[in-house]
Design a protein around this motif. Structure first.
Motif, PDB file in Angstrom:
ATOM      1  N   GLN A  37       0.867  -1.190   0.000  1.00 50.71           N
ATOM      2  CA  GLN A  37       0.000   0.000   0.000  1.00 50.71           C
ATOM      3  C   GLN A  37       0.897   1.231   0.000  1.00 50.71           C
ATOM      4  OE1 GLN A  37      -3.732   0.298   0.171  1.00 50.71           O
ATOM      5  NE2 GLN A  37      -2.835   2.149  -0.691  1.00 50.71           N
ATOM      6  N   VAL A  38       0.572   2.185  -0.857  1.00 45.86           N
ATOM      7  CA  VAL A  38       1.277   3.472  -0.861  1.00 45.86           C
ATOM      8  C   VAL A  38       0.270   4.545  -0.446  1.00 45.86           C
ATOM      9  CG1 VAL A  38       2.496   5.186  -2.279  1.00 45.86           C
ATOM     10  CG2 VAL A  38       2.923   2.750  -2.643  1.00 45.86           C
ATOM     11  N   VAL A  39       0.730   5.475   0.395  1.00 47.43           N
ATOM     12  CA  VAL A  39      -0.099   6.618   0.803  1.00 47.43           C
ATOM     13  C   VAL A  39       0.679   7.877   0.431  1.00 47.43           C
ATOM     14  CG1 VAL A  39      -1.376   7.691   2.705  1.00 47.43           C
ATOM     15  CG2 VAL A  39      -0.865   5.224   2.788  1.00 47.43           C
ATOM     16  N   TRP A  40      -0.002   8.814  -0.204  1.00 42.45           N
ATOM     17  CA  TRP A  40       0.676  10.038  -0.667  1.00 42.45           C
ATOM     18  C   TRP A  40      -0.022  11.292  -0.138  1.00 42.45           C
ATOM     19  CZ3 TRP A  40      -1.841  13.587  -4.131  1.00 42.45           C
ATOM     20  CH2 TRP A  40      -1.034  14.648  -4.576  1.00 42.45           C
ATOM     21  N   THR A  41       0.790  12.268   0.205  1.00 42.27           N
ATOM     22  CA  THR A  41       0.250  13.603   0.447  1.00 42.27           C
ATOM     23  C   THR A  41       1.120  14.586  -0.345  1.00 42.27           C
ATOM     24  OG1 THR A  41      -0.580  15.125   2.135  1.00 42.27           O
ATOM     25  CG2 THR A  41       1.577  14.169   2.547  1.00 42.27           C
ATOM     26  N   PRO A  42       0.522  15.644  -0.914  1.00 43.85           N
ATOM     27  CA  PRO A  42       1.338  16.500  -1.796  1.00 43.85           C
ATOM     28  C   PRO A  42       2.271  17.439  -1.053  1.00 43.85           C
ATOM     29  CG  PRO A  42      -0.892  17.351  -1.663  1.00 43.85           C
ATOM     30  CD  PRO A  42      -0.876  16.087  -0.860  1.00 43.85           C
ATOM     31  N   GLY A  43       3.356  17.764  -1.736  1.00 41.16           N
ATOM     32  CA  GLY A  43       4.223  18.842  -1.285  1.00 41.16           C
ATOM     33  C   GLY A  43       3.901  20.084  -2.103  1.00 41.16           C
ATOM     34  N   ASN A  44       4.731  21.084  -1.989  1.00 47.02           N
ATOM     35  CA  ASN A  44       4.543  22.288  -2.801  1.00 47.02           C
ATOM     36  C   ASN A  44       4.969  22.039  -4.249  1.00 47.02           C
ATOM     37  OD1 ASN A  44       6.977  22.076  -1.220  1.00 47.02           O
ATOM     38  ND2 ASN A  44       7.640  24.043  -2.038  1.00 47.02           N
ATOM     39  N   HIS A  45       5.986  21.196  -4.470  1.00 46.69           N
ATOM     40  CA  HIS A  45       6.496  21.035  -5.845  1.00 46.69           C
ATOM     41  C   HIS A  45       5.493  20.379  -6.791  1.00 46.69           C
ATOM     42  CE1 HIS A  45      10.865  22.226  -5.789  1.00 46.69           C
ATOM     43  NE2 HIS A  45      10.473  22.419  -4.543  1.00 46.69           N
ATOM     44  N   GLU A  46       4.687  19.438  -6.305  1.00 48.98           N
ATOM     45  CA  GLU A  46       3.689  18.816  -7.180  1.00 48.98           C
ATOM     46  C   GLU A  46       2.711  19.871  -7.714  1.00 48.98           C
ATOM     47  OE1 GLU A  46       4.570  17.380  -4.278  1.00 48.98           O
ATOM     48  OE2 GLU A  46       4.392  15.193  -4.382  1.00 48.98           O
ATOM     49  N   LEU A  47       2.578  20.964  -6.966  1.00 49.04           N
ATOM     50  CA  LEU A  47       1.553  21.969  -7.316  1.00 49.04           C
ATOM     51  C   LEU A  47       2.101  23.085  -8.191  1.00 49.04           C
ATOM     52  CD1 LEU A  47      -0.012  22.085  -3.743  1.00 49.04           C
ATOM     53  CD2 LEU A  47      -0.894  20.872  -5.744  1.00 49.04           C
ATOM     54  N   TRP A  48       3.370  23.029  -8.501  1.00 50.23           N
ATOM     55  CA  TRP A  48       3.958  24.066  -9.353  1.00 50.23           C
ATOM     56  C   TRP A  48       3.367  24.011 -10.764  1.00 50.23           C
ATOM     57  CZ3 TRP A  48      10.023  24.485  -8.721  1.00 50.23           C
ATOM     58  CH2 TRP A  48      10.298  25.006  -7.439  1.00 50.23           C
ATOM     59  N   CYS A  49       3.183  25.199 -11.307  1.00 51.07           N
ATOM     60  CA  CYS A  49       2.689  25.352 -12.670  1.00 51.07           C
ATOM     61  C   CYS A  49       3.699  26.241 -13.388  1.00 51.07           C
ATOM     62  CB  CYS A  49       1.344  26.076 -12.563  1.00 51.07           C
ATOM     63  SG  CYS A  49       0.073  25.437 -13.569  1.00 51.07           S
ATOM     64  N   THR A  50       4.718  25.634 -13.962  1.00 53.41           N
ATOM     65  CA  THR A  50       5.774  26.438 -14.584  1.00 53.41           C
ATOM     66  C   THR A  50       5.361  26.802 -16.026  1.00 53.41           C
ATOM     67  OG1 THR A  50       6.909  24.457 -15.315  1.00 53.41           O
ATOM     68  CG2 THR A  50       7.598  25.353 -13.198  1.00 53.41           C
ATOM     69  N   PRO A  51       5.942  27.862 -16.583  1.00 54.12           N
ATOM     70  CA  PRO A  51       5.523  28.296 -17.922  1.00 54.12           C
ATOM     71  C   PRO A  51       5.638  27.186 -18.975  1.00 54.12           C
ATOM     72  CG  PRO A  51       6.968  29.922 -16.917  1.00 54.12           C
ATOM     73  CD  PRO A  51       6.958  28.754 -15.995  1.00 54.12           C
ATOM     74  N   LYS A  52       6.630  26.310 -18.842  1.00 45.09           N
ATOM     75  CA  LYS A  52       6.838  25.262 -19.866  1.00 45.09           C
ATOM     76  C   LYS A  52       6.032  23.994 -19.585  1.00 45.09           C
ATOM     77  CE  LYS A  52      11.410  26.533 -21.487  1.00 45.09           C
ATOM     78  NZ  LYS A  52      12.828  26.292 -21.320  1.00 45.09           N
ATOM     79  N   ASP A  53       5.311  23.960 -18.480  1.00 47.58           N
ATOM     80  CA  ASP A  53       4.595  22.749 -18.087  1.00 47.58           C
ATOM     81  C   ASP A  53       3.439  22.479 -19.043  1.00 47.58           C
ATOM     82  OD1 ASP A  53       3.277  20.713 -16.822  1.00 47.58           O
ATOM     83  OD2 ASP A  53       3.393  21.614 -14.833  1.00 47.58           O
ATOM     84  N   PRO A  54       3.385  21.286 -19.676  1.00 46.96           N
ATOM     85  CA  PRO A  54       2.271  21.002 -20.587  1.00 46.96           C
ATOM     86  C   PRO A  54       0.935  20.858 -19.856  1.00 46.96           C
ATOM     87  CG  PRO A  54       3.751  19.098 -20.410  1.00 46.96           C
ATOM     88  CD  PRO A  54       4.376  20.210 -19.631  1.00 46.96           C
ATOM     89  N   LEU A  55       0.969  20.552 -18.560  1.00 47.60           N
ATOM     90  CA  LEU A  55      -0.276  20.400 -17.795  1.00 47.60           C
ATOM     91  C   LEU A  55      -0.700  21.780 -17.283  1.00 47.60           C
ATOM     92  CD1 LEU A  55      -2.282  18.294 -16.521  1.00 47.60           C
ATOM     93  CD2 LEU A  55      -0.854  18.406 -14.473  1.00 47.60           C
ATOM     94  N   LYS A  56      -1.713  22.331 -17.949  1.00 49.68           N
ATOM     95  CA  LYS A  56      -2.082  23.721 -17.640  1.00 49.68           C
ATOM     96  C   LYS A  56      -3.133  23.802 -16.537  1.00 49.68           C
ATOM     97  CE  LYS A  56       0.638  25.490 -20.713  1.00 49.68           C
ATOM     98  NZ  LYS A  56       1.966  25.879 -20.199  1.00 49.68           N
ATOM     99  N   LEU A  57      -3.019  22.974 -15.529  1.00 47.79           N
ATOM    100  CA  LEU A  57      -4.022  22.984 -14.463  1.00 47.79           C
ATOM    101  C   LEU A  57      -3.448  23.669 -13.219  1.00 47.79           C
ATOM    102  CD1 LEU A  57      -5.416  19.335 -14.683  1.00 47.79           C
ATOM    103  CD2 LEU A  57      -6.537  21.425 -15.451  1.00 47.79           C
ATOM    104  N   PRO A  58      -4.071  24.772 -12.781  1.00 50.76           N
ATOM    105  CA  PRO A  58      -3.549  25.463 -11.599  1.00 50.76           C
ATOM    106  C   PRO A  58      -4.254  25.037 -10.313  1.00 50.76           C
ATOM    107  CG  PRO A  58      -5.155  26.862 -12.710  1.00 50.76           C
ATOM    108  CD  PRO A  58      -5.152  25.526 -13.440  1.00 50.76           C
ATOM    109  N   GLY A  59      -3.571  25.209  -9.204  1.00 50.38           N
ATOM    110  CA  GLY A  59      -4.158  25.116  -7.870  1.00 50.38           C
ATOM    111  C   GLY A  59      -4.943  23.847  -7.595  1.00 50.38           C
ATOM    112  N   VAL A  60      -6.184  24.035  -7.171  1.00 49.93           N
ATOM    113  CA  VAL A  60      -7.034  22.908  -6.761  1.00 49.93           C
ATOM    114  C   VAL A  60      -7.243  21.935  -7.929  1.00 49.93           C
ATOM    115  CG1 VAL A  60      -9.345  22.289  -5.941  1.00 49.93           C
ATOM    116  CG2 VAL A  60      -8.180  24.264  -4.957  1.00 49.93           C
ATOM    117  N   LEU A  61      -7.356  22.466  -9.158  1.00 48.40           N
ATOM    118  CA  LEU A  61      -7.564  21.591 -10.325  1.00 48.40           C
ATOM    119  C   LEU A  61      -6.381  20.645 -10.496  1.00 48.40           C
ATOM    120  CD1 LEU A  61      -9.001  24.126 -12.929  1.00 48.40           C
ATOM    121  CD2 LEU A  61     -10.252  22.572 -11.415  1.00 48.40           C
ATOM    122  N   ARG A  62      -5.197  21.165 -10.236  1.00 47.43           N
ATOM    123  CA  ARG A  62      -3.987  20.344 -10.360  1.00 47.43           C
ATOM    124  C   ARG A  62      -3.973  19.275  -9.258  1.00 47.43           C
ATOM    125  NH1 ARG A  62       0.460  21.781 -13.246  1.00 47.43           N
ATOM    126  NH2 ARG A  62       2.250  20.452 -12.912  1.00 47.43           N
TER     127      ARG A  62
END
Ligand SMILES: [Fe+2]
Ligand SMILES: [Fe+2]
Length: 280
Positions: A57-82
């Motif tokens: 079993q793996v349990v995950w909680t996010p850090g700040n880095h998973e939530l980054w939305c950098t200009p080159k990031d193809p995933l254009k989802l910010p904040g809660v959507l991300r």
């Protein structure tokens, strides 16, 4: 065995190699991943899919880095959507998140512990004094040469600010913690430390404002809490504070861990809990 690690930062090639080598010691081992796995969705998915196949079993909680939305990031989802998108990836691989029911881990001595992943971010309240506002604290840190990249890359949509998002997350988490029966032992698992004490180890304490919230402090004295597992500071550490084990399990950047090579970077939690039980 109950194992934990955080801050895998697999955009660094050396860290990715290290993650490739992570293996359980028994087929029943659980793994707690306390945030900062990666910034890119493809890296995140690789870690979640790889480790979920190896551990029971793996349990995950996010850090700040998973939530980054950098200009080159193809995933254009910010904040809660991300965040919701990442939770959905975890669900595909049966990885538990702060949006799932808390699970119970059964230890070798027959006791069980509730694993409570929490996701609360920060609200700049870990500042040195309340004589100035959050904005003034950021400005003061900047003048001291310290600024978190979150200020550029961490988007908080639809919340106006990280302070609002943090407030909402703390309320959500408090409700969930309140329904845990009083007789259950609990491991809180958070990317950010939930009390100030670990921040004393920071090279520059101005960075504290990006490291948590005063409002989580009382959780450490909540009935049943035995251990707090956290990361973010990249300063692996263990402290016993008022009978609670506060343990930072971060790997960190290659410069953080390559100086102190170990045979395993996975932290074993069962032994620590059982040892603490003997002194209760
Ligand atoms: Fe980190
Ligand atoms: Fe972090």
């Amino acid at each position: 065995m109950l194992l934990a690690i955080s801050d895998l930062h697999v955009s660094h090639a050396a860290n990715r190699l290290l993650v490739e080598s992570l293996r359980p010691t028994t087929p029943n081992d659980w793994l707690l991943l306390a945030g900062d796995i990666a910034e890119q969705e493809s890296d995140f998915t690789w870690v979640i899919s790889t480790l979920s196949q190896r551990f029971a079993q793996v349990v995950w909680t996010p850090g700040n880095h998973e939530l980054w939305c950098t200009p080159k990031d193809p995933l254009k989802l910010p904040g809660v959507l991300r965040y919701e998108h990442l939770v959905n990836i975890c669900r595909k691989y049966n990885v538990l998140t702060p949006e799932d029911e808390f699970c119970r881990y059964h230890m070798g001595d027959g006791s069980a512990v509730t694993i409570a992943p929490v996701f609360t971010l920060y609200d700049y309240s870990f500042r040195n004094t309340f004589d100035y506002t959050a904005d003034q604290a950021i400005e003061r840190a900047r003048r001291c040469g310290v600024i978190s990249s979150d200020e550029f890359f961490l988007k908080t949509y639809p919340h106006k600010s990280i302070i609002d998002w943090c407030r909402e997350r703390i309320q959500y988490t408090e409700k969930r913690l309140n329904i845990i029966p009083d007789d259950e032992d609990i491991i809180l698992m958070s990317h950010f430390p939930i009390i100030r004490k670990p921040l004393e180890s920071l090279r520059n304490t101005e960075f504290s404002i990006w490291c948590g919230s005063e409002k989580t402090h009382q959780w450490a004295s909540r009935k049943g809490v035995r251990m707090v597992v956290y990361g973010h500071l990249h300063i692996p550490n263990i402290e016993y504070i008022q009978n609670i084990i506060h343990i930072e399990v971060s790997l960190g950047y290659p410069r953080d861990w390559q100086e102190h090579r170990k045979c395993s970077y996975l932290v074993e939690l069962d032994g620590l809990l059982e040892h603490a039980n003997e002194y209760r």
